[in-house]
Design a protein around this motif. Structure first.
Motif, PDB file in Angstrom:
ATOM      1  N   GLN A 172       0.823  -1.214   0.000  1.00  0.00           N
ATOM      2  CA  GLN A 172       0.000   0.000   0.000  1.00  0.00           C
ATOM      3  C   GLN A 172       0.860   1.267   0.000  1.00  0.00           C
ATOM      4  OE1 GLN A 172      -3.360  -0.121  -0.336  1.00  0.00           O
ATOM      5  NE2 GLN A 172      -3.063  -2.341  -0.526  1.00  0.00           N
ATOM      6  N   ASN A 173       2.156   1.083  -0.286  1.00  0.00           N
ATOM      7  CA  ASN A 173       3.101   2.208  -0.415  1.00  0.00           C
ATOM      8  C   ASN A 173       3.349   2.963   0.881  1.00  0.00           C
ATOM      9  OD1 ASN A 173       3.748   1.897  -3.204  1.00  0.00           O
ATOM     10  ND2 ASN A 173       1.758   2.782  -3.724  1.00  0.00           N
ATOM     11  N   PHE A 174       3.200   2.279   2.020  1.00  0.00           N
ATOM     12  CA  PHE A 174       3.565   2.860   3.298  1.00  0.00           C
ATOM     13  C   PHE A 174       4.993   2.458   3.666  1.00  0.00           C
ATOM     14  CE2 PHE A 174      -1.073   2.979   3.704  1.00  0.00           C
ATOM     15  CZ  PHE A 174      -1.263   4.247   4.234  1.00  0.00           C
ATOM     16  N   ILE A 175       5.629   3.283   4.472  1.00  0.00           N
ATOM     17  CA  ILE A 175       6.972   3.002   4.989  1.00  0.00           C
ATOM     18  C   ILE A 175       6.833   2.554   6.439  1.00  0.00           C
ATOM     19  CG2 ILE A 175       9.237   3.966   5.513  1.00  0.00           C
ATOM     20  CD1 ILE A 175       8.630   6.100   3.321  1.00  0.00           C
ATOM     21  N   PRO A 176       7.117   1.281   6.759  1.00  0.00           N
ATOM     22  CA  PRO A 176       7.018   0.822   8.153  1.00  0.00           C
ATOM     23  C   PRO A 176       8.177   1.375   8.987  1.00  0.00           C
ATOM     24  CG  PRO A 176       6.916  -1.015   6.580  1.00  0.00           C
ATOM     25  CD  PRO A 176       7.414   0.169   5.837  1.00  0.00           C
ATOM     26  N   VAL A 177       7.859   1.839  10.189  1.00  0.00           N
ATOM     27  CA  VAL A 177       8.863   2.317  11.141  1.00  0.00           C
ATOM     28  C   VAL A 177       8.674   1.513  12.424  1.00  0.00           C
ATOM     29  CG1 VAL A 177       9.760   4.297  12.413  1.00  0.00           C
ATOM     30  CG2 VAL A 177       8.798   4.631  10.120  1.00  0.00           C
ATOM     31  N   ILE A 178       9.670   0.714  12.780  1.00  0.00           N
ATOM     32  CA  ILE A 178       9.513  -0.300  13.827  1.00  0.00           C
ATOM     33  C   ILE A 178      10.310   0.064  15.079  1.00  0.00           C
ATOM     34  CG2 ILE A 178       9.801  -2.740  14.391  1.00  0.00           C
ATOM     35  CD1 ILE A 178       9.798  -3.283  11.335  1.00  0.00           C
ATOM     36  N   ALA A 179       9.635   0.069  16.228  1.00  0.00           N
ATOM     37  CA  ALA A 179      10.303   0.205  17.520  1.00  0.00           C
ATOM     38  C   ALA A 179      10.743  -1.190  17.981  1.00  0.00           C
ATOM     39  CB  ALA A 179       9.359   0.828  18.547  1.00  0.00           C
ATOM     40  N   PRO A 180      11.976  -1.339  18.483  1.00  0.00           N
ATOM     41  CA  PRO A 180      12.519  -2.667  18.808  1.00  0.00           C
ATOM     42  C   PRO A 180      12.030  -3.222  20.142  1.00  0.00           C
ATOM     43  CG  PRO A 180      14.158  -1.016  19.296  1.00  0.00           C
ATOM     44  CD  PRO A 180      12.984  -0.271  18.701  1.00  0.00           C
ATOM     45  N   VAL A 181      10.730  -3.385  20.235  1.00  0.00           N
ATOM     46  CA  VAL A 181      10.102  -3.985  21.418  1.00  0.00           C
ATOM     47  C   VAL A 181       9.394  -5.254  20.966  1.00  0.00           C
ATOM     48  CG1 VAL A 181       8.341  -3.711  23.206  1.00  0.00           C
ATOM     49  CG2 VAL A 181       9.805  -1.766  22.580  1.00  0.00           C
ATOM     50  N   GLY A 182       9.743  -6.377  21.572  1.00  0.00           N
ATOM     51  CA  GLY A 182       9.124  -7.645  21.208  1.00  0.00           C
ATOM     52  C   GLY A 182       8.133  -8.107  22.251  1.00  0.00           C
ATOM     53  N   VAL A 183       7.359  -9.123  21.893  1.00  0.00           N
ATOM     54  CA  VAL A 183       6.379  -9.682  22.826  1.00  0.00           C
ATOM     55  C   VAL A 183       6.724 -11.144  23.085  1.00  0.00           C
ATOM     56  CG1 VAL A 183       4.767 -10.227  20.937  1.00  0.00           C
ATOM     57  CG2 VAL A 183       3.924 -10.033  23.285  1.00  0.00           C
ATOM     58  N   GLY A 184       6.736 -11.518  24.362  1.00  0.00           N
ATOM     59  CA  GLY A 184       7.095 -12.870  24.746  1.00  0.00           C
ATOM     60  C   GLY A 184       5.891 -13.793  24.779  1.00  0.00           C
ATOM     61  N   PRO A 185       6.128 -15.094  24.983  1.00  0.00           N
ATOM     62  CA  PRO A 185       5.033 -16.055  25.036  1.00  0.00           C
ATOM     63  C   PRO A 185       4.079 -15.813  26.193  1.00  0.00           C
ATOM     64  CG  PRO A 185       7.121 -17.079  25.676  1.00  0.00           C
ATOM     65  CD  PRO A 185       7.450 -15.739  25.123  1.00  0.00           C
ATOM     66  N   ASP A 186       4.571 -15.065  27.203  1.00  0.00           N
ATOM     67  CA  ASP A 186       3.730 -14.726  28.354  1.00  0.00           C
ATOM     68  C   ASP A 186       2.989 -13.410  28.152  1.00  0.00           C
ATOM     69  OD1 ASP A 186       5.913 -13.085  28.360  1.00  0.00           O
ATOM     70  OD2 ASP A 186       6.577 -13.582  30.400  1.00  0.00           O
ATOM     71  N   GLY A 187       3.143 -12.798  26.966  1.00  0.00           N
ATOM     72  CA  GLY A 187       2.484 -11.540  26.681  1.00  0.00           C
ATOM     73  C   GLY A 187       3.232 -10.320  27.164  1.00  0.00           C
ATOM     74  N   GLN A 188       4.366 -10.514  27.834  1.00  0.00           N
ATOM     75  CA  GLN A 188       5.154  -9.391  28.326  1.00  0.00           C
ATOM     76  C   GLN A 188       5.982  -8.778  27.208  1.00  0.00           C
ATOM     77  OE1 GLN A 188       7.503 -10.769  31.717  1.00  0.00           O
ATOM     78  NE2 GLN A 188       6.052  -9.776  33.101  1.00  0.00           N
ATOM     79  N   SER A 189       6.292  -7.490  27.365  1.00  0.00           N
ATOM     80  CA  SER A 189       7.167  -6.810  26.418  1.00  0.00           C
ATOM     81  C   SER A 189       8.625  -7.099  26.750  1.00  0.00           C
ATOM     82  CB  SER A 189       6.932  -5.296  26.465  1.00  0.00           C
ATOM     83  OG  SER A 189       5.619  -4.975  26.088  1.00  0.00           O
ATOM     84  N   TYR A 190       9.452  -7.118  25.692  1.00  0.00           N
ATOM     85  CA  TYR A 190      10.886  -7.308  25.874  1.00  0.00           C
ATOM     86  C   TYR A 190      11.650  -6.225  25.116  1.00  0.00           C
ATOM     87  CZ  TYR A 190      10.352 -11.812  28.167  1.00  0.00           C
ATOM     88  OH  TYR A 190      10.034 -12.803  29.062  1.00  0.00           O
TER      89      TYR A 190
END
Length: 293
Positions: A172-190
């Motif tokens: 769709q011609n958008f530029i993704p900008v990603i913050a380096p925060v992941g999600v664990g199997p327990d739903g917590q942020s990493y």
């Protein structure tokens, strides 16, 4: 007239690279001085927009360590590091996520959009983009003694990248900008190192290039001169000899992993140079160090 002709020659020099990378993905890790200096921030946004308009698909992964430090200091939360990595307890993780996702990410998106691009901000939580698990760090003790396990808190490693949301945005011609925060199997942020996230995203998207913007010229030899190209096979010997040392070691290892996993080339580039991305991609010489298979 001579200056005008030189501009035309520059465009002609770029033509084969534009053809080669047309409709290909370029993953850029955005960090360092390029995120602080106002003129460099503007140039970065314009470079990314230009890439999109000439048919490339840039994907941005950004850092934000200095901004996180500023907020932690205001809140009287001590910053602790082990082997260069931030110890991230629950309170610190709340600040990390707030700053990276709620502030830095939106500033970058706003900057690109202000200058005429179409950017969308994401974190690893969005669409389960970046799944992670807790990083384990071992510290070697005395000889014949078992290594010590170091607890970094909620510092993570990428386990999987779900590319669906990224490919949809690209189409769709958008530029993704990603913050380096992941999600664990327990739903917590990493909290995850931005270089590692950029490498994992590049691998998953089979990107033509991975570009790491840094605050150094690239990999330098013992005389201080830039090494323009390194093969994956040369990296171990460069580390052993001390040519690659300190914070450059994880960067070259990240690049090597990406290239060995299908990324065309990886580049370590000085983000303090105006239009560094364009100079590295579209000129014959380039300005940084490329890692090739």
């Amino acid at each position: 007239m001579h200056k005008i002709i030189e501009k035309a020659k520059t465009l002609i020099e770029a033509l084969p690279y534009i053809k080669e990378f047309y409709n290909r993905t370029i993953v850029i890790k955005y960090g360092g001085h390029a995120m602080v200096d106002e003129e460099l921030k503007k140039n970065f946004a314009l470079d990314v927009i230009l890439l999109k308009y000439i048919g490339l698909n840039p994907v941005i992964v950004h850092g934000g360590g200095p901004q996180i430090n500023q907020f932690l200091k205001k809140m009287n939360i001590q910053s602790n590091y082990i082997q260069g990595m931030r110890v991230t307890d629950g309170e610190t993780m709340d600040v990390v996520e707030m700053v990276l996702v709620g502030k830095v990410n939106k500033e970058i998106v706003g900057l690109i959009n202000y200058h005429g691009g179409k950017a969308v901000g994401l974190s690893g939580r969005d669409g389960d983009l970046i799944k992670a698990h807790k990083m384990t760090l071992m510290k070697e003790l005395a000889e014949n003694a078992p290594p010590e396990l170091i607890d970094l808190g909620r510092v993570g490693e990428v386990t999987t990248v779900n590319p669906e949301i990224l490919t949809t945005l690209e189409e769709q011609n958008f530029i993704p900008v990603i913050a380096p925060v992941g999600v664990g199997p327990d739903g917590q942020s990493y909290n995850i190192n931005a270089d590692l996230v950029a490498g994992a995203v590049a691998e998953k998207l089979k990107a033509a290039k991975l570009i790491l913007l840094t605050d150094v010229a690239g990999v330098l030899d013992k005389g201080g001169d830039l090494i323009s190209s390194l093969t994956c096979a040369e990296i171990d010997s460069s580390i052993k000899s001390g040519v690659v040392s300190g914070g450059m070691i994880p960067k070259v290892n990240c690049c090597r992993s990406a290239v060995q996993s299908g990324v065309g080339k990886a580049h370590i580039v000085d983000g303090r140079v105006e239009h560094a991305i364009l100079l590295e991609i579209f000129t014959n010489q380039g300005i940084g160090t490329e890692i090739i298979k």
